[in-house]
Design a protein around this motif. Sequence first.
Motif, PDB file in Angstrom:
ATOM      1  N   PHE A  74     -24.873 -11.458  22.080  1.00 36.23           N
ATOM      2  CA  PHE A  74     -25.745 -10.837  23.081  1.00 36.23           C
ATOM      3  C   PHE A  74     -24.967 -10.181  24.220  1.00 36.23           C
ATOM      4  O   PHE A  74     -25.502  -9.334  24.932  1.00 36.23           O
ATOM      5  CB  PHE A  74     -26.704 -11.882  23.660  1.00 36.23           C
ATOM      6  N   ILE A  75     -23.712 -10.605  24.414  1.00 36.89           N
ATOM      7  CA  ILE A  75     -22.957 -10.054  25.544  1.00 36.89           C
ATOM      8  C   ILE A  75     -21.916  -9.026  25.117  1.00 36.89           C
ATOM      9  O   ILE A  75     -21.380  -8.296  25.949  1.00 36.89           O
ATOM     10  CB  ILE A  75     -22.264 -11.172  26.352  1.00 36.89           C
ATOM     11  N   THR A  76     -21.632  -8.956  23.815  1.00 37.87           N
ATOM     12  CA  THR A  76     -20.639  -7.984  23.360  1.00 37.87           C
ATOM     13  C   THR A  76     -21.269  -6.594  23.273  1.00 37.87           C
ATOM     14  O   THR A  76     -22.478  -6.441  23.122  1.00 37.87           O
ATOM     15  CB  THR A  76     -20.086  -8.381  21.979  1.00 37.87           C
ATOM     16  N   GLY A  77     -20.419  -5.594  23.349  1.00 36.33           N
ATOM     17  CA  GLY A  77     -20.892  -4.214  23.255  1.00 36.33           C
ATOM     18  C   GLY A  77     -21.680  -3.761  24.460  1.00 36.33           C
ATOM     19  O   GLY A  77     -22.451  -2.786  24.382  1.00 36.33           O
ATOM     20  N   ALA A 101     -19.025 -17.957  27.446  1.00 36.79           N
ATOM     21  CA  ALA A 101     -18.885 -16.855  26.490  1.00 36.79           C
ATOM     22  C   ALA A 101     -18.340 -15.607  27.173  1.00 36.79           C
ATOM     23  O   ALA A 101     -17.499 -14.899  26.614  1.00 36.79           O
ATOM     24  CB  ALA A 101     -20.233 -16.562  25.834  1.00 36.79           C
ATOM     25  N   ARG A 102     -18.824 -15.339  28.383  1.00 35.65           N
ATOM     26  CA  ARG A 102     -18.310 -14.173  29.119  1.00 35.65           C
ATOM     27  C   ARG A 102     -16.812 -14.299  29.352  1.00 35.65           C
ATOM     28  O   ARG A 102     -16.068 -13.320  29.243  1.00 35.65           O
ATOM     29  CB  ARG A 102     -19.037 -14.063  30.469  1.00 35.65           C
ATOM     30  N   HIS A 103     -16.362 -15.504  29.687  1.00 37.60           N
ATOM     31  CA  HIS A 103     -14.936 -15.715  29.931  1.00 37.60           C
ATOM     32  C   HIS A 103     -14.133 -15.526  28.645  1.00 37.60           C
ATOM     33  O   HIS A 103     -13.069 -14.888  28.642  1.00 37.60           O
ATOM     34  CB  HIS A 103     -14.723 -17.118  30.495  1.00 37.60           C
ATOM     35  N   GLU A 104     -14.656 -16.066  27.539  1.00 39.63           N
ATOM     36  CA  GLU A 104     -13.967 -15.944  26.257  1.00 39.63           C
ATOM     37  C   GLU A 104     -13.819 -14.490  25.823  1.00 39.63           C
ATOM     38  O   GLU A 104     -12.826 -14.108  25.204  1.00 39.63           O
ATOM     39  CB  GLU A 104     -14.725 -16.728  25.185  1.00 39.63           C
ATOM     40  N   TYR A 105     -14.814 -13.671  26.150  1.00 40.29           N
ATOM     41  CA  TYR A 105     -14.780 -12.256  25.767  1.00 40.29           C
ATOM     42  C   TYR A 105     -14.168 -11.372  26.859  1.00 40.29           C
ATOM     43  O   TYR A 105     -14.273 -10.149  26.798  1.00 40.29           O
ATOM     44  CB  TYR A 105     -16.192 -11.773  25.430  1.00 40.29           C
ATOM     45  N   GLN A 147     -14.906 -10.970  30.064  1.00 39.50           N
ATOM     46  CA  GLN A 147     -15.812 -10.268  30.981  1.00 39.50           C
ATOM     47  C   GLN A 147     -15.807 -10.825  32.407  1.00 39.50           C
ATOM     48  O   GLN A 147     -16.334 -10.185  33.309  1.00 39.50           O
ATOM     49  CB  GLN A 147     -17.240 -10.317  30.436  1.00 39.50           C
ATOM     50  N   ARG A 148     -15.226 -12.005  32.612  1.00 41.95           N
ATOM     51  CA  ARG A 148     -15.299 -12.626  33.933  1.00 41.95           C
ATOM     52  C   ARG A 148     -14.773 -11.699  35.021  1.00 41.95           C
ATOM     53  O   ARG A 148     -15.415 -11.531  36.074  1.00 41.95           O
ATOM     54  CB  ARG A 148     -14.513 -13.942  33.954  1.00 41.95           C
ATOM     55  N   ASP A 149     -13.613 -11.105  34.795  1.00 44.13           N
ATOM     56  CA  ASP A 149     -12.986 -10.251  35.803  1.00 44.13           C
ATOM     57  C   ASP A 149     -13.360  -8.788  35.632  1.00 44.13           C
ATOM     58  O   ASP A 149     -13.381  -8.032  36.603  1.00 44.13           O
ATOM     59  CB  ASP A 149     -11.460 -10.411  35.736  1.00 44.13           C
ATOM     60  N   ALA A 156     -18.812 -28.217  34.207  1.00 50.86           N
ATOM     61  CA  ALA A 156     -18.743 -27.850  32.789  1.00 50.86           C
ATOM     62  C   ALA A 156     -18.281 -26.405  32.611  1.00 50.86           C
ATOM     63  O   ALA A 156     -17.656 -26.068  31.599  1.00 50.86           O
ATOM     64  CB  ALA A 156     -20.101 -28.050  32.124  1.00 50.86           C
ATOM     65  N   MET A 157     -18.584 -25.547  33.575  1.00 49.31           N
ATOM     66  CA  MET A 157     -18.180 -24.140  33.491  1.00 49.31           C
ATOM     67  C   MET A 157     -16.702 -23.952  33.831  1.00 49.31           C
ATOM     68  O   MET A 157     -16.033 -23.089  33.265  1.00 49.31           O
ATOM     69  CB  MET A 157     -19.031 -23.302  34.451  1.00 49.31           C
ATOM     70  N   GLY A 158     -16.203 -24.753  34.764  1.00 51.10           N
ATOM     71  CA  GLY A 158     -14.810 -24.641  35.163  1.00 51.10           C
ATOM     72  C   GLY A 158     -14.466 -23.274  35.716  1.00 51.10           C
ATOM     73  O   GLY A 158     -15.285 -22.608  36.366  1.00 51.10           O
ATOM     74  N   SER A 159     -13.265 -22.818  35.424  1.00 46.83           N
ATOM     75  CA  SER A 159     -12.775 -21.558  35.984  1.00 46.83           C
ATOM     76  C   SER A 159     -13.530 -20.347  35.448  1.00 46.83           C
ATOM     77  O   SER A 159     -13.438 -19.251  36.016  1.00 46.83           O
ATOM     78  CB  SER A 159     -11.282 -21.397  35.681  1.00 46.83           C
ATOM     79  N   ALA A 160     -14.301 -20.518  34.372  1.00 49.04           N
ATOM     80  CA  ALA A 160     -15.074 -19.398  33.818  1.00 49.04           C
ATOM     81  C   ALA A 160     -16.090 -18.877  34.817  1.00 49.04           C
ATOM     82  O   ALA A 160     -16.527 -17.730  34.723  1.00 49.04           O
ATOM     83  CB  ALA A 160     -15.784 -19.832  32.540  1.00 49.04           C
TER      84      ALA A 160
END
Length: 395
Positions: A218-221, A243-247, A249-251, A269-273
């Motif tokens: 849902f967040i890709t593309g 998921a945003r952090h993994e892809y 998108q965070r920064d 649970a979110m941590g640095s993400a």
Amino acid sequence: MSKVAKSSTRRKWLQSVATLALCVAMPAAQAQAQATAPLKIGVLGSFTGGAADINKGELDGLKLKLKQIGYQIGDRQVELIVEDDGGDPGAGVTKMQKLVERDKVDMVVGPFLGHVVAATQEYVGKSGIPQLAMVGQIPENAKHPNSFVPGWNAVQLGRQMGQYAVNKLGYKTAVVISSKFAYGERVSEGFIDGFQKAGGKIEREVYVPLGTADWGPFITGAPKADSVFAATLGADAIKLVKARHEYGQRDRLPLIGVISTVDGMLLPAMGSAAYGAVAVTHYLPELDIPENRQFIEDFKKEYGKTPIGYYEALGYTIGQIIESAVTSSAGKTDPASLVAGLNKVDLKTPQGNFRFDPQTRFPYMDYYFVKVVDKAGKPNFEIIDVNRDVKPENN
């Protein structure tokens, strides 16, 4: 007159006196019975499912306040009856009926999730039972005069972030990715309205079913934009932020949203993400006011931990509201008296001054804009702006 006639007349006179005495005594006895009967408070929340932890946190706050007053308001002992709707609208209606018709509660706290509140609205309106929703709601979920919301107007909350994103953060374009249920969609509508009226442009809208395991597709593309707005909560919020952090998108694609998306209870649970996210809220544990400092101290003493979200404080505030409403109604707990008491509430709470607007039955509130930052190696909030004593809107 014969002795028999005199005796009959005397019996009739005594019966009349007894009947009159009974008629005089009955209202007093009924009033006394109400004064000594338990004050029954029904709590209908989502204590299982993705919102379970935050519902429990709110219940902890309510129980803390009730414990502090000895589970008693005036002459009435308070009895708490808790039910779980599991986030299901059908179960919500069934449990609401059970609380009102079988348990005969005097007031209901809840539901929590907007779509469950919506499903129970007509029944609540017809029953006349005084209701305090467990958290901010959309305006349509407080359409009856006995329904009160002790949190924000969800659409207005989103609208404020939309305006702030353009006017203060300088964003001109945004992607919307929110949970697909009444709260997520209506908050997003508010954001879109505020963002566009301030001159911004929405590049794409995506609404993700509750409980989705993988938010990646849902967040890709995502189209090019200055920011992404999100309105979600609980486990779904954690999955979105991670998921945003993994892809990456965070920064690259800054996250803005309402506080439920990065609530303090979820940050561990979110941590640095979650770093860099900006959200709008009406409460932070860091608020430096006497009522909040005392609440934090009392909560830590009771539960051995610091409250880390706004739900615990809101539960505590609901306890204060109930105490104030019953006290101002002189202990009367019929629906009309309690509704009148709710309309008179004017309190100092952990989240600041609190009073309901009589037209909307939402409260005047201070709204804080916060950023998730690194504090001693852990995600925490930093206040970057505030709007004071905001009047609740009716749309």
